[in-house]
Design a protein around this motif. Structure first.
Motif, short mmCIF file in Angstrom:
data_model
loop_
_atom_site.label_atom_id
_atom_site.label_comp_id
_atom_site.label_asym_id
_atom_site.label_seq_id
_atom_site.Cartn_x
_atom_site.Cartn_y
_atom_site.Cartn_z
N LYS A 128 28.31 35.62 29.24
CA LYS A 128 27.79 36.73 28.51
C LYS A 128 28.07 37.61 28.41
CE LYS A 128 24.13 34.01 26.43
NZ LYS A 128 23.00 33.87 26.65
N PHE A 129 28.32 38.29 30.17
CA PHE A 129 28.66 38.89 30.88
C PHE A 129 29.99 39.70 30.34
CE2 PHE A 129 30.10 42.36 34.31
CZ PHE A 129 28.80 43.23 34.19
N TYR A 130 30.91 38.78 30.68
CA TYR A 130 32.47 39.06 30.33
C TYR A 130 32.94 39.22 28.68
CZ TYR A 130 37.39 38.23 29.55
OH TYR A 130 38.38 37.93 29.10
N LEU A 131 31.78 38.89 28.19
CA LEU A 131 31.96 39.60 26.27
C LEU A 131 31.67 40.85 26.52
CD1 LEU A 131 32.56 38.78 23.53
CD2 LEU A 131 29.97 38.17 23.13
N LEU A 132 30.51 41.65 27.14
CA LEU A 132 29.98 43.29 26.96
C LEU A 132 31.54 43.79 27.59
CD1 LEU A 132 26.46 43.03 28.06
CD2 LEU A 132 27.46 43.42 25.85
N ARG A 152 39.04 36.65 35.26
CA ARG A 152 38.45 34.88 34.97
C ARG A 152 37.20 34.53 35.55
NH1 ARG A 152 44.99 34.35 36.92
NH2 ARG A 152 45.81 34.43 35.43
N PHE A 153 36.82 34.90 36.22
CA PHE A 153 35.98 35.01 36.94
C PHE A 153 34.98 34.99 36.19
CE2 PHE A 153 32.50 36.19 39.95
CZ PHE A 153 32.42 34.81 40.85
N LEU A 154 34.60 36.68 35.36
CA LEU A 154 33.45 36.21 35.10
C LEU A 154 33.60 35.43 33.01
CD1 LEU A 154 33.88 40.43 34.67
CD2 LEU A 154 32.34 39.18 35.97
N GLU A 155 34.88 35.18 33.77
CA GLU A 155 35.37 34.18 31.73
C GLU A 155 34.38 32.95 32.06
OE1 GLU A 155 38.48 33.89 28.23
OE2 GLU A 155 38.67 34.36 30.74
N ARG A 156 34.68 32.99 33.89
CA ARG A 156 34.64 30.90 33.77
C ARG A 156 32.74 31.39 34.71
NH1 ARG A 156 37.58 30.74 37.32
NH2 ARG A 156 36.94 31.03 39.05
N LYS A 157 32.84 32.21 34.82
CA LYS A 157 30.89 31.85 35.47
C LYS A 157 29.91 33.38 34.63
CE LYS A 157 31.88 29.55 38.96
NZ LYS A 157 31.46 28.56 39.66
N PHE A 158 30.07 34.65 34.17
CA PHE A 158 29.72 34.59 33.53
C PHE A 158 29.66 34.83 32.04
CE2 PHE A 158 29.05 36.28 37.99
CZ PHE A 158 27.71 35.33 38.13
#
Length: 351
Positions: free
Chosen positions: A71-75, A63-69
């Motif tokens: 594009k990186f979360y997509l990878l 959730r943190f990655l999806e909210r803050k990063f």
């Protein structure tokens, strides 16, 4: 539903004075009273506690990655989904191979979907093996994310591509096939004078001219020249080295091998496609999903990325019609049909 509670036996005792002065004990026996202090309920194991905590932490991290990063979360999400898809396919392939061993089933007698799964998994795992090995050590998956970002097409397989990347990369790979079409047609034209029969030479020349001028050939046009591909100079064992290298690129095989290895690999791969064709005829083209149809067409040389289901079905039926009529010795014609049948099909649909 109420959970089953442990039962315990309790005794409540009261002391009372009787009329004659003696103390009398009045006991009330209560049997099978629910007791919340029972030791029969097993406490959670340490492993389950750690697992649940790790799962919760991972969810928070995602959730943190999806909210803050984003594009990186997509990878990250693409990699994780792809990894589990690959593991699932590995289990399915293991089951198929175990059944083949236990029941003595040869590859040629497998159902179409199982045969195709084995073929595709073998090619996928060869390409994915280096990336999977790199991702095994702790925190090494971050290196994989870097590779995914900079070299997704070269290093990763379809499991690790986003839907947009899949469409884009399929187009790129097909353009690489189209680049060698002129070289293959030149090889065919150079072979025409070497054919012994005059009528066969005329038919071959007519076929090549037809395709080069943008006309989509019929199955009958290809079947008419099948004898030219059973012996010299266009038979599988008589192909020119440059022609074999160009055909290897069409089949996404490395052309940087000695001539005898090129011939062997081309022969085994086109034989594998013929086996798939036989299994597909038994199953029926109508039984395939749209994704399976597009994949089957793409493997046989057609860029099916932007085609409708009906267009794919029409082309695949033509391919199967030709494949079912050819002998094993005429496999070279089926190999060249990856170019002859697909070069102008998209253009013919627009006319």
């Amino acid at each position: 539903m109420l959970s089953v509670m442990a039962l315990c036996r309790t005794r409540n005792c009261r002391f009372m004075m009787s009329e004659n002065g003696r103390r009398m004990r009045n006991c009330v026996l209560l049997l099978y009273q629910p007791c919340h202090l029972s030791t029969n309920s097993k406490p959670k194991s340490m492993l389950s506690i750690i697992t649940s905590k790790a799962k919760y932490a991972n969810e928070q991290y995602e959730r943190f990655l999806e909210r803050k990063f984003p594009k990186f979360y997509l990878l990250y999400s693409t990699f994780m989904k792809g990894f589990w898809m690959l593991m699932t396919e590995a289990k399915e392939v293991g089951y198929i191979k175990q059944r083949m061993r236990n029941e003595g089933i040869p590859f040629q007698q497998l159902p179409y979907r199982e045969m195709e799964k084995l073929r595709q998994f073998r090619r996928d795992i060869i390409k994915a093996a280096p990336v999977v090995i790199i991702s095994i050590p702790p925190f090494a998956n971050y290196l994989v994310f870097v590779l995914m970002y900079f070299f997704p097409r070269q290093l990763l397989i379809r499991h690790f591509w986003t839907p947009k990347q899949q469409e884009e990369f399929m187009d790129i790979y097909h353009r690489m096939r189209v680049e060698v079409y002129p070289e293959i047609f030149d090889g065919l034209l150079k072979a025409v004078p070497k054919l012994s029969e005059r009528n066969l030479r005329n038919q071959m020349l007519q076929l090549c001219t037809l395709v080069q001028h943008g006309t989509h050939p019929q199955v009958e046009n290809l079947q008419a020249v099948c004898t030219a591909f059973s012996g010299p100079p266009l038979g599988m064992k008589r192909l020119d080295v440059q022609q074999m290298k160009a055909l290897s690129r069409v089949m996404f095989l490395t052309p940087h091998l000695p001539a005898f290895l090129l011939q062997r690999r081309l022969g085994s791969h086109i034989c594998e496609i013929q086996n798939l064709d036989c299994a597909l005829l038994k199953l029926g083209v109508n039984e395939l999903s749209e994704e399976e149809l597009k994949r089957a067409c793409y493997v046989r040389g057609l860029n099916s990325t932007h085609l409708s289901k009906e267009d794919c079905k029409t082309w695949l039926n033509c391919w199967l019609q030709l494949s079912s009529r050819l002998k094993v010795s005429e496999a070279s014609l089926l190999l060249h049909s990856m170019i002859l049948l697909s070069a102008n099909y998209l253009q013919s649909l627009k006319q």
